[in-house]
Motif scaffolding. Sequence first.
Motif, PDB file in Angstrom:
ATOM      1  N   TYR A   1       6.359 -66.713 -47.570  1.00 27.08           N
ATOM      2  CA  TYR A   1       6.212 -68.007 -46.999  1.00 27.08           C
ATOM      3  C   TYR A   1       4.739 -68.355 -46.957  1.00 27.08           C
ATOM      4  CZ  TYR A   1      10.934 -67.994 -45.376  1.00 27.08           C
ATOM      5  OH  TYR A   1      12.284 -67.982 -45.265  1.00 27.08           O
ATOM      6  N   LEU A   2       3.937 -67.538 -46.362  1.00 29.26           N
ATOM      7  CA  LEU A   2       2.583 -67.955 -46.057  1.00 29.26           C
ATOM      8  C   LEU A   2       1.642 -67.881 -47.248  1.00 29.26           C
ATOM      9  CD1 LEU A   2       2.274 -66.314 -42.565  1.00 29.26           C
ATOM     10  CD2 LEU A   2       2.830 -68.655 -43.155  1.00 29.26           C
TER      11      LEU A   2
ATOM     12  N   ASP B   1       9.073 -73.929 -39.561  1.00 27.27           N
ATOM     13  CA  ASP B   1       9.215 -72.593 -40.106  1.00 27.27           C
ATOM     14  C   ASP B   1       8.053 -72.327 -41.059  1.00 27.27           C
ATOM     15  OD1 ASP B   1       9.801 -73.563 -42.725  1.00 27.27           O
ATOM     16  OD2 ASP B   1      11.909 -73.779 -42.208  1.00 27.27           O
ATOM     17  N   PRO B   2       7.974 -71.138 -41.662  1.00 26.29           N
ATOM     18  CA  PRO B   2       6.817 -70.839 -42.507  1.00 26.29           C
ATOM     19  C   PRO B   2       6.662 -71.739 -43.727  1.00 26.29           C
ATOM     20  CG  PRO B   2       7.873 -68.822 -41.820  1.00 26.29           C
ATOM     21  CD  PRO B   2       8.784 -69.937 -41.406  1.00 26.29           C
ATOM     22  N   THR B   3       7.674 -72.509 -44.085  1.00 29.85           N
ATOM     23  CA  THR B   3       7.528 -73.424 -45.214  1.00 29.85           C
ATOM     24  C   THR B   3       6.973 -74.779 -44.806  1.00 29.85           C
ATOM     25  OG1 THR B   3       9.775 -74.332 -45.034  1.00 29.85           O
ATOM     26  CG2 THR B   3       9.491 -72.323 -46.339  1.00 29.85           C
TER      27      THR B   3
END
Length: 286
Positions: A3-4, A102-104
């Motif tokens: 994600y990150l 969220d991470p997105t």
Amino acid sequence: MSYLKKINRRSRSNVLVPGMLGVILAVVGTGSITRAADDVSAEAAPEPPFDAERFDGGTDRNWSLIIGAGGSFEPEYEGGKDFKPSPLPVFLFTYGEWLEIDPTGVTITAFEHEGFELAGRVGYESGRDEDDGDRLRGLGEIDFAATVGGKASYSWNGLELYGTIDQTIDGSESLIGTIGAEYKAPVTERLILGAGVEAVIANDKHMAAYFGVNADQSAKSGLAEYEAKAGLKRVDVSASATYLLTENWLVKGEAGVGFLTGDAADSPIVEEKVQPSVSLFVGYKF
């Protein structure tokens, strides 16, 4: 269906999921199915029919938070044949029926009526590094960039039909559209199964950035020049299982496969048109 940083170096890691987190938090993303029923004793009768209110834990809070970690195993880049493991951080915060982080990225639901929703989204596109694969050397970097977009969806009895569109700001300047369907069904009060299918359509700039080879890149990489035009670039199918270990702990596994199509599949950058992946994570719901 990172994600990150590089959890999903594929270009479809804008704010999708589908596919894979696309995916990957799709089952837990609603925040309403991640509370289990009370533990069943050894002498207890078989589990009762699914009760959504009990499953949600009966709380009056209007927010939920899930954090966790896991990993994924997928191609090094979209079209690559070699696989690599990647860490998978999990973070999902929902507030009411309108905010999800969220991470997105961030999703804000602006309209909802009888299962139909319209939402705006802000996220990112990871880009691509030359060292993601041998065939990419000499092609240059595709920069990390922000994305903005929207989503329209309709949900009914566990089935969600949706369409999204996302524009990359700077970077590849991609415009990506998706059309998909996902079905989630509680099998017991602890087990939820899901399945999804998604088609991804991309504009000329996206296809040129990720699958094209211009004259300068050809000279540096040794690959033949190639012009990739807009169109349907891939179709993804996936299956998932989420199991509630306790009232707060859950584990989710997902397996999927993507099929590159059209000009994407014919690109000299592509080593393998079929792109499988798997992921597994453990999360805790507060």
